[in-house]
Write an enzyme that holds these catalytic residues in place. Sequence first.
Site, PDB file in Angstrom:
ATOM      1  N   VAL A 156       0.832  -1.210   0.000  1.00 15.24           N
ATOM      2  CA  VAL A 156       0.000   0.000   0.000  1.00 15.24           C
ATOM      3  C   VAL A 156       0.866   1.260   0.000  1.00 15.24           C
ATOM      4  CG1 VAL A 156      -1.632   1.343   1.401  1.00 15.24           C
ATOM      5  CG2 VAL A 156      -2.022  -1.079   1.031  1.00 15.24           C
ATOM      6  N   LYS A 216      14.891  -3.185   2.661  1.00 17.15           N
ATOM      7  CA  LYS A 216      13.894  -2.758   1.664  1.00 17.15           C
ATOM      8  C   LYS A 216      14.234  -1.360   1.137  1.00 17.15           C
ATOM      9  CE  LYS A 216       9.428  -3.892   2.142  1.00 17.15           C
ATOM     10  NZ  LYS A 216       8.052  -3.937   2.625  1.00 17.15           N
ATOM     11  N   GLU A 268      -4.282  -5.801  -5.091  1.00 19.70           N
ATOM     12  CA  GLU A 268      -2.958  -6.174  -5.577  1.00 19.70           C
ATOM     13  C   GLU A 268      -3.114  -6.748  -6.985  1.00 19.70           C
ATOM     14  OE1 GLU A 268      -0.997  -8.690  -2.723  1.00 19.70           O
ATOM     15  OE2 GLU A 268      -1.233  -7.192  -1.166  1.00 19.70           O
ATOM     16  N   GLY A 276     -14.188 -21.169  -6.947  1.00 17.94           N
ATOM     17  CA  GLY A 276     -12.769 -21.497  -6.882  1.00 17.94           C
ATOM     18  C   GLY A 276     -12.353 -22.031  -5.528  1.00 17.94           C
ATOM     19  N   CYS A 324      -5.757  -9.291   2.927  1.00 14.91           N
ATOM     20  CA  CYS A 324      -6.870  -8.475   3.446  1.00 14.91           C
ATOM     21  C   CYS A 324      -8.094  -9.259   3.903  1.00 14.91           C
ATOM     22  CB  CYS A 324      -7.265  -7.440   2.404  1.00 14.91           C
ATOM     23  SG  CYS A 324      -6.006  -6.180   2.193  1.00 14.91           S
TER      24      CYS A 324
HETATM   25  N1  LIG Z   1      -2.075  -5.179   0.450  1.00 19.14           N
HETATM   26  C1  LIG Z   1      -3.294  -4.800   0.098  1.00 19.14           C
HETATM   27  O1  LIG Z   1      -3.809  -5.190  -0.934  1.00 19.14           O
HETATM   28  C2  LIG Z   1      -4.059  -3.837   0.966  1.00 19.14           C
HETATM   29  C3  LIG Z   1      -5.177  -3.189   0.437  1.00 19.14           C
HETATM   30  C4  LIG Z   1      -5.881  -2.299   1.249  1.00 19.14           C
HETATM   31  C5  LIG Z   1      -5.484  -2.083   2.561  1.00 19.14           C
HETATM   32  N2  LIG Z   1      -4.410  -2.744   3.058  1.00 19.14           N
HETATM   33  C6  LIG Z   1      -4.002  -2.461   4.440  1.00 19.14           C
HETATM   34  O2  LIG Z   1      -2.881  -1.589   4.389  1.00 19.14           O
HETATM   35  C7  LIG Z   1      -1.965  -1.873   5.444  1.00 19.14           C
HETATM   36  C8  LIG Z   1      -0.604  -2.186   4.871  1.00 19.14           C
HETATM   37  O3  LIG Z   1      -0.713  -3.359   4.093  1.00 19.14           O
HETATM   38  P1  LIG Z   1       0.460  -3.839   3.122  1.00 19.14           P
HETATM   39  O4  LIG Z   1      -0.059  -5.004   2.377  1.00 19.14           O
HETATM   40  O5  LIG Z   1       1.020  -2.674   2.399  1.00 19.14           O
HETATM   41  O6  LIG Z   1       1.535  -4.338   4.216  1.00 19.14           O
HETATM   42  P2  LIG Z   1       3.057  -4.732   3.957  1.00 19.14           P
HETATM   43  O7  LIG Z   1       3.362  -5.787   4.949  1.00 19.14           O
HETATM   44  O8  LIG Z   1       3.277  -4.996   2.511  1.00 19.14           O
HETATM   45  O9  LIG Z   1       3.856  -3.391   4.311  1.00 19.14           O
HETATM   46  C9  LIG Z   1       3.898  -2.810   5.578  1.00 19.14           C
HETATM   47  C10 LIG Z   1       5.233  -2.115   5.722  1.00 19.14           C
HETATM   48  O10 LIG Z   1       5.239  -1.378   6.934  1.00 19.14           O
HETATM   49  C11 LIG Z   1       6.561  -1.426   7.464  1.00 19.14           C
HETATM   50  N3  LIG Z   1       6.520  -1.077   8.891  1.00 19.14           N
HETATM   51  C12 LIG Z   1       6.079  -1.801   9.947  1.00 19.14           C
HETATM   52  N4  LIG Z   1       6.191  -1.098  11.066  1.00 19.14           N
HETATM   53  C13 LIG Z   1       6.695   0.113  10.740  1.00 19.14           C
HETATM   54  C14 LIG Z   1       7.009   1.291  11.470  1.00 19.14           C
HETATM   55  N5  LIG Z   1       6.811   1.360  12.785  1.00 19.14           N
HETATM   56  N6  LIG Z   1       7.523   2.344  10.795  1.00 19.14           N
HETATM   57  C15 LIG Z   1       7.717   2.289   9.462  1.00 19.14           C
HETATM   58  N7  LIG Z   1       7.438   1.196   8.719  1.00 19.14           N
HETATM   59  C16 LIG Z   1       6.928   0.133   9.340  1.00 19.14           C
HETATM   60  C17 LIG Z   1       6.993  -2.852   7.199  1.00 19.14           C
HETATM   61  O11 LIG Z   1       8.401  -2.977   7.254  1.00 19.14           O
HETATM   62  C18 LIG Z   1       6.429  -3.064   5.793  1.00 19.14           C
HETATM   63  O12 LIG Z   1       7.369  -2.719   4.799  1.00 19.14           O
HETATM   64  C19 LIG Z   1      -2.584  -3.036   6.234  1.00 19.14           C
HETATM   65  O13 LIG Z   1      -3.322  -2.521   7.290  1.00 19.14           O
HETATM   66  C20 LIG Z   1      -3.523  -3.677   5.216  1.00 19.14           C
HETATM   67  O14 LIG Z   1      -4.592  -4.342   5.806  1.00 19.14           O
HETATM   68  C21 LIG Z   1      -3.672  -3.610   2.288  1.00 19.14           C
END
Ligand SMILES: NC(=O)c1ccc[n+]([C@@H]2O[C@H](COP(=O)([O-])OP(=O)(O)OC[C@H]3O[C@@H](n4cnc5c(N)ncnc54)[C@H](O)[C@@H]3O)[C@@H](O)[C@H]2O)c1
Length: 437
Positions: A11, A35, A157, A258, A265
Site C-alpha cells: 500500500v 527494503k 494487488e 474457486g 486483506c
Molecule cells: N495489500 C493490500 O492489498 C491492501 C489493500 C488495502 C489495505 N491494506 C491495508 O494496508 C496496510 C498495509 O498493508 P500492506 O499489504 O502494504 O503491508 P506490507 O506488509 O506490505 O507493508 C507494511 C510495511 O510497513 C513497514 N513497517 C512496519 N512497522 C513500521 C514502522 N513502525 N515504521 C515504518 N514502517 C513500518 C513494514 O516494514 C512493511 O514494509 C494493512 O493494514 C492492510 O490491511 C492492504
Amino acid sequence: MNISIVGTGYVGLVTGTCFSELGANVVCMDTDEVKISKLKKGIIPIYEPGLTELVERNYPGRLRFTSLISDAVAHGDIIFISVDTPTLADNTSDLTNIYNAVRDIALCMTGYKVIVNKSTSPVGTGQSIKREIQSILKMQGKPFDFDMVSNPEFLREGNAVVDFMCPDRIVIGAESIKALEIIEELYARQAALGIPLVSTDIETAEMVKYASNAFLAAKISLMNEIANLCELCGSDAGIVSEAVGLDKRIGRHFLNPGPGFGGSCFPKDLRAMLGIAKDNGYTPKIIKSIIDVNEEQKVLMFRKIKKTVGRLKGKTVTVLGLSFKPGTDDIRESPSIAIIRKLLDGGAKVKVYDPQAMKNTQSQNPDLNVQYCQNTFSASIKTDCIVLATEWDQFVCLDFDHLKKLVRTPVFVDLRNVYNSDDVKKYGFSYTGVGRS
Ligand SMILES: NC(=O)c1ccc[n+]([C@@H]2O[C@H](COP(=O)([O-])OP(=O)(O)OC[C@H]3O[C@@H](n4cnc5c(N)ncnc54)[C@H](O)[C@@H]3O)[C@@H](O)[C@H]2O)c1
C-alpha cells in the site's frame, strides 16, 4: 504538496509512487532498511504491474526513500501511516506497528501535520492514535496542533496502480474542515475525473473498509457454497454464476467459483471484524460463516484432487500458481499453499511453478518440501495430475498437446474454471472443475 509515507509495503509504495506521479513531493519511509536500500538502488521489492515504470519515472526527483522517521516527519505536511496490521489468533488486530509508527512520528513533530491512517484498523483506532499523539506532544511540552484523518485503502494487488489512480471512491474520515480540505485537495485530480469523495467521521470511514471487504468475501463464499451444491445437483456453476451476475443488483464480479479467497486483506479483516464485534458484545453470524465456508473450501479442493488422483503416496502433483491471485507475488493466506500442504501431508510429491511468487514462497515457507520448477513444462514432467490453482495469463492458454507428452497420467484439475471441459478432454486429459459434475 509534501507527503510522507510511513510503511513502504504494497500500500505505502503504491500510494507514495502514485502521489509523486500526480505531482506531490513524496518521501517513503520504512523501518526495513534492506527494503529501503533496495529501493534506493531502484530495486522494487514487490511485483505490481506498472509500478516499476512509475518509480523509475519519479525517483530520484519527486520520490525519495528513507529509513529515518525524522526525515519523513520533517518532510511531510501530510503523513500517511500504511504499516501492516495483522490479526492475532484471538481475532484482535495487532496494532503494534501502528503505535510504534505513531510514537515515532509524534516524537519528531515540530509543527502542524495531518496524520492520515491508511492501515486497516478497528473502529476507534483513529481516536486512539489522536490521544496517543496528544499525550506525547503534551509530555514534550510541544503546543502544536495536528489533525487525524482516516483514509482507508481499497486497492487490489495486481491492479494497484490503476486502482489508486482511478478508484471507485475515496473515503475521508476527518474531524476538522481544515484537514478535510487538505486531503480533498490532495485527491483533486481523482475528484476531477468524477470519482466520488465520501467525507465522513473517522469511525465511519474505518468501518467502510471492513464492510466493503465483508461484502466481497461474502460473494466469494456464497458462490463457492452454491458451486458445491451445483456439483451435487448436476448444475453447471459457471453458467449459474454468469446468469446470476447479469442481475445488476448482484453484479458479475467475485462470482467465479474457486478454492476460496486469500491474500493479506479478506481473511485478516474478516477475523478482525469478529474481534471488533466481540469487543462490542455482538455475535455476527454471517461473517463467521464466510470465514468457515472459505476454510472448508480449501479442504474440499484438496479432496477433489485426491479423488481424481486416488492414493497420493507415490504420486506426483503439479500445482500451477502459488500467489493468492494472478498479477501479484503476494502469497499471504494463498489457498494454493494451503492445498499444497495437504497434498504433502497426504504423501504426494509436489512440483510447483508460478511466474512471480516462487521467491516469496521459498522465503516465507522454508519448510514447504516442494520442487520449484522453471516453467509449466518442467513442472509437468512425469506428473500424475496438473492442478491449476491461480489463473495467471500464461496458464489460461496451456499447450495441452505438449503437456500430454510430458505427464505420466493426463489428469487436469481446474480450480479456477478457466477451461471448458470438452476442450481439455480432446487432448486426452481427464478434466475436473469446480461446481461442475
Ligand atoms: N495489500 C493490500 O492489498 C491492501 C489493500 C488495502 C489495505 N491494506 C491495508 O494496508 C496496510 C498495509 O498493508 P500492506 O499489504 O502494504 O503491508 P506490507 O506488509 O506490505 O507493508 C507494511 C510495511 O510497513 C513497514 N513497517 C512496519 N512497522 C513500521 C514502522 N513502525 N515504521 C515504518 N514502517 C513500518 C513494514 O516494514 C512493511 O514494509 C494493512 O493494514 C492492510 O490491511 C492492504
